[in-house]
Scaffold this active site. Structure first.
Site, PDB file in Angstrom:
ATOM      1  N   GLY A  60       8.319  13.257  -5.188  1.00 54.64           N
ATOM      2  CA  GLY A  60       8.228  14.124  -4.019  1.00 54.64           C
ATOM      3  C   GLY A  60       7.278  15.261  -4.289  1.00 54.64           C
ATOM      4  N   CYS A  87       9.107  10.550 -11.343  1.00 56.89           N
ATOM      5  CA  CYS A  87       8.306  11.763 -11.131  1.00 56.89           C
ATOM      6  C   CYS A  87       9.219  12.953 -10.784  1.00 56.89           C
ATOM      7  CB  CYS A  87       7.240  11.489 -10.075  1.00 56.89           C
ATOM      8  SG  CYS A  87       5.898  12.670 -10.154  1.00 56.89           S
ATOM      9  N   TYR A  88       9.183  13.457  -9.543  1.00 56.17           N
ATOM     10  CA  TYR A  88      10.072  14.569  -9.190  1.00 56.17           C
ATOM     11  C   TYR A  88      11.525  14.205  -9.496  1.00 56.17           C
ATOM     12  CZ  TYR A  88      12.484  18.084  -6.332  1.00 56.17           C
ATOM     13  OH  TYR A  88      13.301  19.101  -5.904  1.00 56.17           O
ATOM     14  N   HIS A 174       4.437   6.409 -11.803  1.00 51.18           N
ATOM     15  CA  HIS A 174       4.910   5.632 -10.653  1.00 51.18           C
ATOM     16  C   HIS A 174       4.893   4.135 -10.957  1.00 51.18           C
ATOM     17  CE1 HIS A 174       5.273   8.902  -7.750  1.00 51.18           C
ATOM     18  NE2 HIS A 174       4.312   9.466  -8.464  1.00 51.18           N
ATOM     19  N   GLU A 176       5.968   1.850  -9.081  1.00 53.19           N
ATOM     20  CA  GLU A 176       5.883   1.065  -7.844  1.00 53.19           C
ATOM     21  C   GLU A 176       4.446   0.772  -7.410  1.00 53.19           C
ATOM     22  OE1 GLU A 176       6.881   4.118  -8.252  1.00 53.19           O
ATOM     23  OE2 GLU A 176       6.340   5.445  -6.605  1.00 53.19           O
ATOM     24  N   ASP A 231       8.031  -8.798  16.208  1.00 51.01           N
ATOM     25  CA  ASP A 231       9.294  -8.087  15.989  1.00 51.01           C
ATOM     26  C   ASP A 231      10.355  -8.455  17.029  1.00 51.01           C
ATOM     27  OD1 ASP A 231       7.692  -6.944  14.138  1.00 51.01           O
ATOM     28  OD2 ASP A 231       7.507  -5.012  15.147  1.00 51.01           O
ATOM     29  N   LYS A 370       7.329  -5.515   7.691  1.00 49.85           N
ATOM     30  CA  LYS A 370       6.699  -6.542   8.525  1.00 49.85           C
ATOM     31  C   LYS A 370       6.621  -7.912   7.841  1.00 49.85           C
ATOM     32  CE  LYS A 370       4.358  -6.875  12.495  1.00 49.85           C
ATOM     33  NZ  LYS A 370       4.718  -6.177  13.728  1.00 49.85           N
TER      34      LYS A 370
END
Ligand code: XMP
Length: 514
Positions: A60, A87-88, A174, A176, A231, A370
């Protein structure tokens, strides 16, 4: 969520506002584990309903020393759950457990070398020397008691820390993002040590969701405004599996659809999904409301309002329904923001329902991205032509007819648009494009055709590449293809004497012209 029996255990990702949050949730799902992104202030009772088996604290923008910096909820350290702070999230965990966090001598941003010192279960499969993606100002200068430094990055920064006994870990980088080559493996290790069984698949999702929809709608009627888009179709197909005849779908023909779209969509849906679809012909009503309207936002408002009234009338005629299906996806849920009132996607299916038409919402896709929706759709037997079609805006051709929307303008644009699509699909140059269509401009230019002066309208070709519609680039379509489109439009669409190709990227332009 009402049932705790049927749902899979999940990783709860606490959202501290990092730009990568959606990616964390998505990576976890890619690994076959259910993930839920929640605001840190969510009470434990609500968190518990998600059956958490592990917790990830996201990154963050705040510093743990900022006044009002988002805090670590007590339950994170009280519930004996495995925790991974990123991280944060790592700094928060370190500070809370008695370690030290300080502003770094310099900000570290970008790829950095990563040296593993003490692998433990979290980094056991990671080579001793690799790379990671850093983006931080503060850093942990002293790990809390019971923790070990697992890895360091350049400048000796603590890149990973862990207390294997309590299964609490922190990563300064990170995992990810793709720029951390071992990132997915590290996340997998964390999920592994948390005890997940990696069996969250589209069919599990379908089974669980069907159960939940049955429970939620028990015996009541359900309605759905079906556009034929990805969708709404997948959402309707899922609800149909759950409630059968209790579902009624409405396809509203606003007169602003592409050439042949109404018959194509209705036919395809009836044939391959067996959804109960009623087509409502509201062309005259929409065009009447749009007469004389040129201002883009006013057009959108009129279309939204008319849509609601048409839908409302159809529902009333058929008898009361209690539930409305919405194809809301995970990114829409996040966009509406934590703690904010439920926002119905304003421009998608039903733009803000009036007070007197109070449906309870069924949103079976609200946990999905999606591409996951496409996978679920494929599993449900929704045809590939629906799942892989280009996006089409709710207000339809109205936002591609600049100036007034008249029946003549609609007919003209439908023809030009059909040619753009046909040529690009024939040449295969549509592959990899996010969208490709025609736009009708409200100007006339002089031309000459067969020795005669013409004074006619202009069509713009719009084609873009994009991964999410948020930004877009313009593809280098071949001159031959562009020339074919231009010649065909001028020859076949009476009333057009000039064709141009829009070279504007997004930003600064938007994809649609209005
Ligand atoms: P813009 O024009 O904002 O569009 O760059 C980004 C993406 O969103 C689609 N779009 C809409 N979709 N209702 C929709 O369902 C709308 O009102 C709407 N406006 C734009 C657009 O086609 C592009 O894919």
């Amino acid at each position: 969520m009402t049932s705790t029996q049927v749902i899979h255990e999940a990783v709860v990702v606490l959202d501290y506002g990092s730009q990568y949050n959606l990616l964390i949730a998505r990576r976890v799902r890619e690994l076959g584990v259910r993930s839920v992104l929640l605001p840190p202030e969510t009470p434990w009772e609500e968190v518990a309903q998600e059956r958490p088996r592990g917790v990830i604290l996201s990154g963050g923008p705040a510093s743990v020393y900022d006044a009002g910096a988002p805090a670590l909820p007590d339950w994170v350290v009280e519930k004996n759950l495995p925790v991974l702070g990123i991280c944060y999230g790592m700094q928060l965990l370190a500070q809370r457990l008695g370690g030290k966090v300080a502003p770094g001598a310099r900000r570290e941003y970008g790829q950095s070398p990563l040296t593993v010192q003490q692998a433990g279960p979290l980094l056991s499969t990671v080579p001793s020397s690799t790379h990671c993606w850093m983006s931080h100002g503060d850093q942990v200068t002293q790990v809390p008691q019971g923790f070990e430094v697992l890895a360091r990055s350049s400048h000796d920064v603590v890149a990973a820390m862990g207390d294997a006994g309590r299964r609490w870990f922190g990563l300064q980088f990170h995992p990810e993002v793709e720029h951390t080559p071992q990132g997915l493996q590290i996340l997998k290790n964390f999920l592994d040590l948390s005890g997940f069984s990696f069996d969250w698949t589209p069919s599990n999702f379908i089974e669980e969701t069907i159960e939940r929809i049955r429970e939620q709608t028990a015996g009541h009627r359900v309605v759905c405004a079906l556009s034929g888009g990805v969708d709404s179709t997948v959402a309707a197909a899922l609800v149909h599996r759950a409630v059968g005849d209790r579902l009624q779908c409405y396809f509203v023909d606003s007169g602003l659809l592409r050439a042949g779209e109404r018959d194509q969509v209705a036919g395809m849906l009836a044939e391959s999904t067996h959804l109960p679809v009623r087509v409502i012909d509201a062309r005259a009503r929409f065009l009447e409301r749009l007469a004389g309207v040129t201002e883009p936002e006013k057009k959108r408002r009129m279309i939204g309002e008319t849509f609601i009234r048409v839908f409302e009338q159809a529902c009333i005629e058929e008898g009361a329904a209690d539930f409305l299906v919405q194809g809301t996806l995970y990114p829409d849920v996040i966009e509406s923001g934590p703690g904010k009132a439920e926002v119905i996607k304003s421009h998608h299916n039903v733009g803000g329902l009036p007070e007197d038409l109070r449906f309870k919402l069924v949103e079976p896709l609200r946990e999905l991205f999606k591409d996951e929706v496409r996978r679920v759709g494929a599993e449900l037997g929704v045809p590939g032509r629906i799942l892989h079609q280009q996006p089409f805006p709710g207000p339809g051709l109205a936002v591609r007819i600049l100036g007034e929307v008249t029946p003549d303008n609609v007919a003209l644009l439908q023809k030009a648009d059909a040619i753009v699509r046909e040529v690009l699909e024939e040449t295969g140059e549509n592959r990899g494009l996010w969208q490709y269509f025609a736009v009708l401009l409200p100007v006339r230019t002089v031309g000459v055709m067969g020795d005669k002066r013409t004074y006619a309208q202009v069509v713009a070709i719009r084609a873009v590449t994009s991964s999410d519609g948020m930004t877009a680039a313009v593809p280098e379509l071949s001159w031959k293809t562009l020339a074919t489109i231009s010649n065909r439009i001028i020859n076949e669409v009476h009333g057009v004497n000039r064709v141009v190709y829009d070279l504007t990227t997004k930003p600064p332009g938007t994809i649609e012209w209005e």
